[in-house]
Every structure is written in structure tokens, then in C-alpha cells.
Design an enzyme around this catalytic site. Structure first.
Site, short mmCIF file in Angstrom:
data_model
loop_
_atom_site.label_atom_id
_atom_site.label_comp_id
_atom_site.label_asym_id
_atom_site.label_seq_id
_atom_site.Cartn_x
_atom_site.Cartn_y
_atom_site.Cartn_z
N ASP A 95 -1.79 -74.74 -58.90
CA ASP A 95 -1.52 -75.13 -60.28
C ASP A 95 -2.28 -76.41 -60.59
OD1 ASP A 95 -0.11 -77.22 -59.14
OD2 ASP A 95 1.83 -76.28 -59.42
N ASP A 274 5.31 -66.44 -59.88
CA ASP A 274 5.69 -67.31 -58.77
C ASP A 274 7.02 -67.96 -59.09
OD1 ASP A 274 5.41 -70.59 -59.17
OD2 ASP A 274 4.35 -69.42 -60.69
#
EC number: 2.4.2.29
Length: 379
Positions: A95, A274
């Protein structure tokens, strides 16, 4: 030439669900896929061998912010990149660090060209820009990089959500331009996903998605979910956003969800997800099974000789009783976290495999109706 490629192999004619294959430099990934979260380059309680060989995980998520602060992206680069550093053979998505930075509240300040923040470790001042987060993730050698975005809290006003969304779009353009320049000199393949924001306002989500699609990146993420909003609102936002995203590119819903939510997002066209819940809940004694949630501390499991989940083929379920698992949890033994995490991640992966099989076999609507009732206790 695309940095990754995505092919759709089957679609559900009654929903937006599809099964596909995501081709990366570190292997092919069957979708829909759930990505276990390895925040600090590790999924707590499991080895990389557990994940790759025993559980069959093809892609992990790691955290740019935490690895940037410790051990640092330059050290990871010197060690040969994140794959070599953590001895992981398969794909990695990182990320951008935006969610963690914006969660710091009083420790950060937003600027038009990035965000200045203080380390939660020692108070040192740092700055993330759209370009710098690309450079950090390339130092990691991530297969899929995420663009720096602003993830507003929930709820916020429409006015602030628009301002924040427009900033995210500007950052995505800057990051993508920098990424494309870097790729001209890179011998390795990487992909960049921008992130659709706009809080829970569908008009802003559509506006953001439309602007990001113009960048023609290799995939798209939907962020700003699981920030306190009601689940129906989250699904509504995903549905509105997905309708604008190209069908030829993978879509990633960030930070979702509970077991009962997984097929709901897939039904709305999501390919990648996720969440920290399977590992975090495992450590806290909350276990997901095909029959619902098990809270292992409950006294009724004290002398229960049965496996955690009779339908599960994981090592935990094949080897240990609920009574033994409860004993480990009550005793504070590290082994409990290992066994529980192994099982919970297996459960999530099994759900995704069931979903994929249902899409390919043409039975996904029936599966969705069934799972909505059988998994409601787990959600």
C-alpha cells in the site's frame, strides 16, 4: 507493454462476479483472491513456508509506512528488495502508506503535494509525496504499487470529501507520471494502482473513478472502506464505483472484510481483497469456520474433542481438538496464535476458492444465496 496482465476466464451472467488470472513477475494469481496482510514483512505467527507451501498463498500485502520507518527502504533495497529480504517467492502488493499516515491525526499535516507526518516510533518528521511513495515501493521491489491517497475519516461533509477526492486525483496523476518515467529505466516489471476515494458519496466516487480511468493504469483500487460506515453503504459505494472501472483491469477493494462480505464484494465485480481480520482475530481467540464463528474461550469448548472445523483440511483442524486450542488460548501460549492464524487464513482462502469454482461452474448465484445464510454468524 503492461507491467502486469489480467485475463478474465469466466463471468457470472447474473452478477458482476468474474474469475480471472493476474499475471505478475512473481507468478500467476487466480482471482478472486484474498491477500493476507504482512504489515512488517511478516504475517504474525506464520513463516513464509507456511504461507507459500502449506496454504498456497500467491500474493501478500505489506505496509509501505511501517517498512519505511523500520527497517527503512534503503536497507531493504541494499538487501536485494523485499522478496529477498523476507524470503518470499511470490507476488507482493504494497500500500502507499496513506491510510496509516492519515490515521495519525494530530501527527500529520496535509499539503497539496504530499503529507508531513511524525513517526509514531520516535517522533521524527517525514514527508510522503506522490513521487516519493513510488520510489519507496520500487526500492522494495513490489509487484503492485499503490498511489498515495487521502483516506478521509467517516463521516465527513460532502464539501471536504470533494476537496480530498480532488487532491487524491492530482496525486494519482503525479505518481503515475513519475512511475512511467521510472519504468523506462527499470529492468523489472511493476504495476501501479490508483485508489478511488470520495467517502460514502456515490457522485464523488464516480467522478474520481472517471478521472483515474483516464490514466489507463494496470489496475484500480477502491479505498476508504471499513472506516466505520455501515456495510450496506460500503457495498453501494463499491457498486457505483465498479460500474465505471474497465472490465479488462483488476479491481481491488482495500481493507475488506468479514467472511460473509467476501462473496458480496465479488458479486459487485471485485477481484482482489485484503484484511487483517483473519490474523488479528485469530490471536484474540475469534476463529472462522464453515459453521460460523467460534469464540474459543467459551467454557463449552473445555472438553470438546472435535476439530475446530470438521470440513477444514488445514493442519490445525487435522491435528488438534477444540479443547486443546482452548487450553493454549487460556494459557497464553504462543502456539495458539500460530495454529489459529493458520486456520483463519486457510478459511479465507477456502472461501475464495469456493467462490472462484462457483463462478466457473455457473453456480455463483446459488452459492451467494447459500453463503448469505450459512456465514451470517461469521460476519
Amino acid at each position: 507493454m503492461p507491467q502486469i496482465s489480467f485475463e478474465v476466464v469466466a463471468e457470472c451472467p447474473h452478477t458482476r462476479a468474474r474469475a480471472g488470472v493476474l499475471h505478475t513477475a512473481h507468478g500467476d494469481i487466480e482471482t478472486p483472491v484474498f491477500m493476507p496482510v504482512g504489515t512488517q514483512a511478516t504475517v504474525k505467527g506464520l513463516t513464509q513456508r507456511d504461507l507459500a507451501e502449506d496454504l498456497g498463498v500467491k500474493i501478500l500485502l505489506s505496509n509501505t509506512y511501517h517498512l519505511y520507518l523500520r527497517p527503512g527502504h534503503e536497507l531493504i533495497r541494499q538487501m536485494g528488495g523485499l522478496h529477498k529480504f523476507m524470503s518470499w517467492p511470490n507476488a507482493i502488493l504494497t500500500d502507499s502508506g496513506g491510510f496509516q499516515v492519515f490515521s495519525l491525526s494530530g501527527l500529520r499535516k496535509i499539503h497539496e503535494h504530499g503529507v508531513v507526518f511524525q513517526s509514531h516510533l520516535n517522533g521524527d518528521t517525514h514527508k510522503f509525496t506522490p513521487e516519493s511513495t513510488v520510489d519507496v515501493q520500487l526500492a522494495y521491489g513490489s509487484d503492485i504499487l499503490m498511489v498515495l491517497d487521502e483516506c478521509p475519516e467517516y463521516p465527513v461533509s460532502h464539501e471536504y470529501a470533494r476537496e480530498s477526492m480532488q487532491r487524491t486525483v492530482r496525486w494519482a496523476r503525479e505518481a503515475n507520471e513519475h512511475f512511467l518515467e521510472r519504468m523506462k529505466q527499470m529492468p523489472t516489471r511493476h504495476a501501479l494502482f490508483p485508489i478511488v476515494q470520495g467517502s460514502m458519496f456515490t457522485d464523488l466516487r464516480r467522478e474520481c473513478a472517471t478521472a483515474l480511468v483516464d490514466l489507463d493504469t494496470d489496475g484500480y483500487a477502491i479505498g476508504g472502506l471499513s472506516v466505520g460506515e455501515p456495510r450496506p453503504l460500503s457495498l453501494e459505494v463499491v457498486e457505483a464505483t465498479e460500474a465505471i472501472l474497465p472490465r479488462t483491469k483488476p479491481r481491488y477493494a482495500m481493507g475488506v472484510g468479514m467472511p460473509a462480505e467476501l462473496p458480496e464484494y465479488v458479486a459487485r465485480g471485485i477481484d482482489m481483497m485484503d484484511c487483517v481480520l483473519p490474523s488479528r482475530n485469530a490471536r484474540n481467540g475469534y476463529l472462522f469456520t464453515s459453521e460460523g464463528r467460534v469464540i474459543i474461550k467459551h467454557a463449552r469448548y473445555k472438553d470438546d474433542e472435535g476439530p475446530l472445523d470438521p470440513r477444514c483440511a488445514c493442519y490445525t483442524c487435522k491435528s488438534y481438538s477444540r479443547a486443546y486450542l482452548r487450553h493454549l488460548f487460556q494459557s497464553g501460549e504462543i502456539l495458539f496464535s500460530v495454529l489459529a492464524t493458520r486456520h483463519n487464513i486457510q478459511r479465507y482462502l477456502d472461501i475464495m476458492r469456493e467462490i472462484r469454482h462457483a463462478i466457473i461452474s455457473g453456480s455463483f448465484p446459488d452459492y451467494l444465496r447459500c453463503v448469505q445464510s450459512s456465514l451470517h454468524d461469521a460476519g
